[in-house]
Design a protein around this motif. Structure first.
Motif, short mmCIF file in Angstrom:
data_model
loop_
_atom_site.label_atom_id
_atom_site.label_comp_id
_atom_site.label_asym_id
_atom_site.label_seq_id
_atom_site.Cartn_x
_atom_site.Cartn_y
_atom_site.Cartn_z
N PHE A 14 0.82 -1.20 0.00
CA PHE A 14 0.00 0.00 0.00
C PHE A 14 0.86 1.26 0.00
O PHE A 14 0.51 2.26 -0.63
N ASP A 15 2.00 1.24 0.69
CA ASP A 15 2.92 2.37 0.65
C ASP A 15 3.42 2.59 -0.77
O ASP A 15 3.49 3.74 -1.25
N CYS A 18 0.60 4.14 -2.89
CA CYS A 18 0.37 5.55 -2.54
C CYS A 18 1.51 6.45 -3.01
O CYS A 18 1.27 7.55 -3.53
N GLU A 19 2.73 6.00 -2.86
CA GLU A 19 3.88 6.81 -3.27
C GLU A 19 3.89 7.04 -4.77
O GLU A 19 4.21 8.14 -5.25
N ILE A 21 1.22 6.96 -6.80
CA ILE A 21 0.11 7.84 -7.14
C ILE A 21 0.46 9.28 -6.81
O ILE A 21 0.15 10.21 -7.57
N ALA A 22 1.12 9.50 -5.68
CA ALA A 22 1.54 10.84 -5.30
C ALA A 22 2.55 11.40 -6.29
O ALA A 22 2.53 12.59 -6.62
N LEU A 95 -7.00 -1.08 0.73
CA LEU A 95 -6.39 -0.04 -0.11
C LEU A 95 -7.14 1.28 0.08
O LEU A 95 -6.51 2.34 0.17
N ALA A 98 -5.91 2.84 3.19
CA ALA A 98 -4.54 3.33 3.04
C ALA A 98 -4.49 4.63 2.23
O ALA A 98 -3.75 5.57 2.58
N ILE A 99 -5.27 4.69 1.16
CA ILE A 99 -5.32 5.91 0.34
C ILE A 99 -5.85 7.08 1.17
O ILE A 99 -5.33 8.20 1.10
N ASN A 100 -6.89 6.82 1.94
CA ASN A 100 -7.45 7.90 2.77
C ASN A 100 -6.45 8.40 3.81
O ASN A 100 -6.37 9.61 4.08
N TYR A 102 -3.22 8.38 3.52
CA TYR A 102 -2.10 9.03 2.83
C TYR A 102 -2.51 10.38 2.23
O TYR A 102 -1.77 11.36 2.31
N PHE A 103 -3.69 10.43 1.61
CA PHE A 103 -4.10 11.62 0.85
C PHE A 103 -5.25 12.41 1.48
O PHE A 103 -5.57 13.49 0.98
#
Length: 212
Positions: A14-15, A18-19, A21-22, A95, A98-100, A102-103
């Motif tokens: 998940f990291d 997210c990384e 996508i960022a 997921l 995790a997205i929530n 992170y973002f």
């Protein structure tokens, strides 16, 4: 239809998602899920009654219409009552969380469909969400095509803005997954030359929450 234990979940995966996508707005993943679990999904999906499939439409809600000159796949929506898909829904939920984290996107829901492209089917260039006009924020596609080979067609072409050449070509190989920001990337599905299967889903925000 028997279900499998939950798909293995690690924070590293998940990291990584997210990384990317960022950094880029998208990520392409290979061999994400064990082969046994992918086979379990395919075996159960292939047993679904073809009468449950319908021609895919374009547009949303009251503006939906079937236009086979633009899109010619057939779809069937999945839900959590389908026990065989529970591990996939469970992974997708992890997921989402995790997205929530992170973002801080406020994703509250995930919807997914089984998409079938028969030989000759395609989906012309489009976007999954127009900026400020949709609650779809993140798109995921999991490919379920055993023994896919070059020449079989059905590749996903991803574009940046109004550029005419794709910057990314994703082969719909068994177990490949692509995740991307729904508003950001126009994309299309090349004509398929053999049966092509995928699970396509969207993470959504509440339409009552401002997008900006």
């Amino acid at each position: 239809m028997n279900s499998l234990p939950p798909i293995g979940i690690t924070q590293d995966i998940f990291d990584h998602i997210c990384e990317n996508i960022a950094d880029k707005g998208y990520v392409v993943l290979h061999n994400l899920f064990p082969i046994a679990e992918l086979n379990h999904l395919v075996d159960n999906l292939s047993q679904m009654d073809t009468a449950e499939f319908k021609p895919a439409a374009i547009g949303r809600q009251k503006d939906q219409q079937v236009v086979e000159a633009i899109r010619s796949d057939r779809i069937c929506w999945l839900d959590r009552t389908m026990d065989f898909a529970s591990p996939y829904f469970d992974w997708s939920e992890q997921l989402r969380l995790a997205i929530n984290r992170y973002f801080f996107l406020g994703l509250f829901d995930y919807e997914t469909m089984f998409a079938y492209y028969e030989p000759g089917a395609f989906y012309k260039r489009h976007v999954d969400a127009f900026k400020g006009q949709s609650n779809r924020k993140l798109t995921s596609i999991l490919y379920l095509n055993r023994e896919w080979q070059q020449g079989d067609g059905g590749e996903l072409l991803m574009y940046r803005h109004d550029e005419s050449a794709p910057f990314e070509i994703v082969e719909p190989r068994f177990g490949t997954m692509v995740i991307f920001l729904s508003e950001l990337f126009p994309h299309e599905v090349c004509q398929s030359h053999k049966d092509r299967y995928s699970l396509t889903g969207w993470y959504r925000i509440n339409e009552g929450i401002p997008l900006d």
